[in-house]
Write an enzyme that holds these catalytic residues in place. Structure first.
Site, short mmCIF file in Angstrom:
data_model
loop_
_atom_site.label_atom_id
_atom_site.label_comp_id
_atom_site.label_asym_id
_atom_site.label_seq_id
_atom_site.Cartn_x
_atom_site.Cartn_y
_atom_site.Cartn_z
N SER A 104 25.69 15.72 -76.81
CA SER A 104 26.55 14.83 -76.04
C SER A 104 27.66 15.62 -75.35
CB SER A 104 27.10 13.74 -76.96
OG SER A 104 27.63 12.67 -76.21
N ASP A 213 18.76 5.78 -75.36
CA ASP A 213 20.08 6.30 -75.68
C ASP A 213 21.09 5.26 -75.23
OD1 ASP A 213 22.57 7.63 -75.71
OD2 ASP A 213 21.66 9.57 -75.29
N HIS A 243 20.84 8.19 -79.64
CA HIS A 243 21.74 9.21 -79.10
C HIS A 243 22.00 10.37 -80.07
CE1 HIS A 243 24.84 11.01 -76.68
NE2 HIS A 243 25.69 10.93 -77.68
#
Length: 265
Positions: A104, A213, A243
């Site tokens: 991320s 996600d 995610h």
């Protein structure tokens, strides 16, 4: 501020191992970067897999993370970037050839390091990298921050949590239950710079993207794949994970892809 149990930084390969590695030019090491509002706990299994394979591994706890969201509100993108940049410098000073991985926001930090330090980053492993966010309202946060509309110290405005997007039953991410908007505004600005400089990234890239996600849109990974200057770019789609794929069903694939890249380099 005390660090939450499980959120501690992780390292494998002590000072003695680092000294020994200096006798072997280019000995491999992996630097891992966790995500916004998360902690090293989210990448701990990944780091331990790599350490178990004999690699030197560094997984720092980014400033403001792994404690309280109030402390996160006092930190900014330059603080998070400085933390991973310092780790990269230490690994390079010890003679290691460094692959940088990130989840991320950690993927955005990894890309920033690769663009800024092309001679020091040998390759990238990006898991659901955040360079573009899905909520268009976030684009206004930097302006609101400059106008003082996101609160003041001790009275920061917040948004709901973004952590814990997992498919695996029983899996838990150690992440904050609120998002301080002052820190989020800095994240938005930092990622804008990453997007701008994607063509400066020329290292081999392995990008692992979850098919579903709920935090970072698929267009973020697509933008990375489209705009990086790398000739060696590989994508894997993780069909069974959300995610936080590093804690999800496909976590073993992430470790395997990292080891494969290290082996190739």
């Amino acid at each position: 501020m005390g660090v939450l149990a499980g959120a501690e930084a992780f390292s494998a390969g002590d000072a003695a191992a680092g000294a020994a590695a200096r006798a072997v030019p280019g000995a491999p090491a992996v630097l891992l970067c966790h995500g916004f509002t998360g902690s090293p706990q989210g990448l701990r299994g990944w780091a331990e897999d790599l350490a178990g394979a004999g690699l030197v591994v560094r997984l720092p706890r980014l400033p403001g993370h792994g404690t309280t969201w109030q402390e996160l509100a006092r930190t900014r993108w330059p603080d998070w970037l400085a933390a991973v940049r310092a780790e990269l410098g230490l690994l390079r000073a010890a003679g290691h050839r460094v692959v940088v991985g990130g989840l991320s926001m950690g993927g955005g930090l990894a890309l920033r390091l690769a663009a800024d330090h092309p001679a020091d980053v040998a390759g990238l492993v990006l898991v659901n990298p955040a360079v573009r966010l899905s909520d268009r309202r976030l684009a206004a946060l930097p302006l609101l921050a400059r106008l003082g509309l996101l609160g003041r110290p001790g009275r920061e405005r917040t948004a709901p949590a973004i952590g814990g997007d997992l498919a695996r039953p029983g899996a838990v991410e150690l992440a904050y239950d609120r998002v301080p908007l002052t820190a989020a505004a800095s994240l938005v600005e930092g990622l804008a710079g990453v997007r701008r400089d994607l063509p400066l990234v020329h290292q081999p890239v392995v990008l692992l993207r979850s098919a579903v996600d709920h935090v970072v849109p698929a267009s973020s990974s697509a933008l990375v794949l489209e705009r990086v200057g790398s000739a060696d770019v590989r994508e894997e789609v993780l069909a069974r994970s959300l995610h936080v794929a590093t804690l999800d069903h496909d976590a073993p694939r992430i470790s395997a892809a990292t080891l494969e890249l290290v082996g190739r380099l």
